[in-house]
Design an enzyme around this catalytic site. Sequence first.
Site, short mmCIF file in Angstrom:
data_model
loop_
_atom_site.label_atom_id
_atom_site.label_comp_id
_atom_site.label_asym_id
_atom_site.label_seq_id
_atom_site.Cartn_x
_atom_site.Cartn_y
_atom_site.Cartn_z
N ASP A 43 0.83 -1.20 0.00
CA ASP A 43 0.00 0.00 0.00
C ASP A 43 0.86 1.25 0.00
OD1 ASP A 43 -2.53 1.56 0.46
OD2 ASP A 43 -1.38 2.12 2.23
N ARG A 101 -0.16 6.37 -6.91
CA ARG A 101 -1.44 6.99 -7.19
C ARG A 101 -1.35 8.51 -7.10
NH1 ARG A 101 -4.54 4.80 -2.64
NH2 ARG A 101 -6.16 6.25 -3.30
N SER A 123 -6.74 0.98 0.83
CA SER A 123 -5.55 1.57 1.42
C SER A 123 -5.75 1.79 2.92
CB SER A 123 -5.23 2.89 0.73
OG SER A 123 -4.15 3.56 1.37
N LYS A 144 -4.29 -1.15 6.30
CA LYS A 144 -3.44 -0.78 7.43
C LYS A 144 -4.16 -1.00 8.76
CE LYS A 144 -2.43 3.35 5.71
NZ LYS A 144 -2.75 3.37 4.28
#
Length: 430
Positions: free
Chosen positions: A166, A173, A188, A192
């Site tokens: 990520d 991105r 994303s 986490k």
Amino acid sequence: MSARTYSAVEIIAAKRDCRELTRDQIDWVVAAYTRDEVAEEQMAALAMAVLLNGMDAAETAHWTQAMIDSGEVLDFGDVGRPLVDKHSTGGVGDKITLPLAPLVAACGAAVPQLSGRGLGHTGGTLDKLEAIPGWRASLSTDEITAQLAEVGAVICATTPTLAPADRRLYALRDVTGTVESVPLIASSIMSKKLAEGTGGLVLDVKVGSGAFMKTAARAGELADAMTAIGAAHDLPTTALLTDMSRPLGRCVGNALEVEESVEVLRGGGPPDVVALTVALATEMLALAGITDADPAQVLASGAAHDVWERMIAAQGGDPSAPLPVARHVETVTAERSGIFSGADALAVGTAAWRLGAGRARKEDPVQAGAGVRLLVAPGDEVRAGTPLLELHTDTPDRIADARRLLAGAALLITGDPPPARELVLDVRRG
């Protein structure tokens, strides 16, 4: 993880042609990208295909799991309290994590709040706390576990081994125009949080000019995507859609927001910060199964302030030390008389950023004392020349730019009182 080897081109083409990616395809492409076997330009093409053609709930859940599988999953073991966490999609003056984590800990839960730094007009929790002399953001897993058991709350940096895929994709991105993809935003954030090993998660999804999601429809789409991922991974998840059309509280900037957070922890502070802190704490305690604590009463009692001081000291900070103060302060006054209807969140956040409170690139430094302090509240009557706000910076040549951003409709003065602010616009549950 998939044992089969795929071609990056065939996976890009599948999503280009609006086909659903299989779990094996997703597992392979994320793992191969992490191992540098898929080129940056290929992953950029896939991200653009996802932005344009989307992913359904199953694909998004699989993509999230592949992100998790790219690194370690934290295990804090038994810290003697239920674990519950919170994530905000970012806003202006959004210092809520600072009073919230110690409040929820004071009510009996444990909060492993792994946070990040600011970029652009939205502030970062770690930047705010690093304004406190001596405070340390980087902790080992053992240190986090010990502090959860002893104090009940930790706010620290994400460990480098948490969802490394990520981290790479997020940076890609950012430079390829694919940040706005809801499936990629949702995976994303959730990869986490799931890798943290928490037992429950409350999401604060901001809506309005100062938020990433400008409309309730887009914010609701993101909230639904994240709560669906939580459900798919058996993580109880609640999302609150909250207003970010104006800043939260009266302070925007790192040390300024710490100062305001301490006021809240001592039983005072701006009503909107208090109300949102209590609303999020209530949802977190519900997910933790704690029903015998009233977060509003605990906050007013000062018990959360005691936890705050212990949390800061446990990470090397001095909670009694003076906070940094900007070298230059200038006042912006009302251009005419009337009723102050509020400050536009994006304009205030951008002004604080330009004054030095934020960064344009991840490697940029921030000024601890820079920011904006609002001197009046919506609904206050003002006269021409009344001080409306202060601009704080160490670099006075930035003040003209901040004034320009705050000119005109950014500081709205009308003839009628503004409507009451509705902080919590909607609640979505996984």
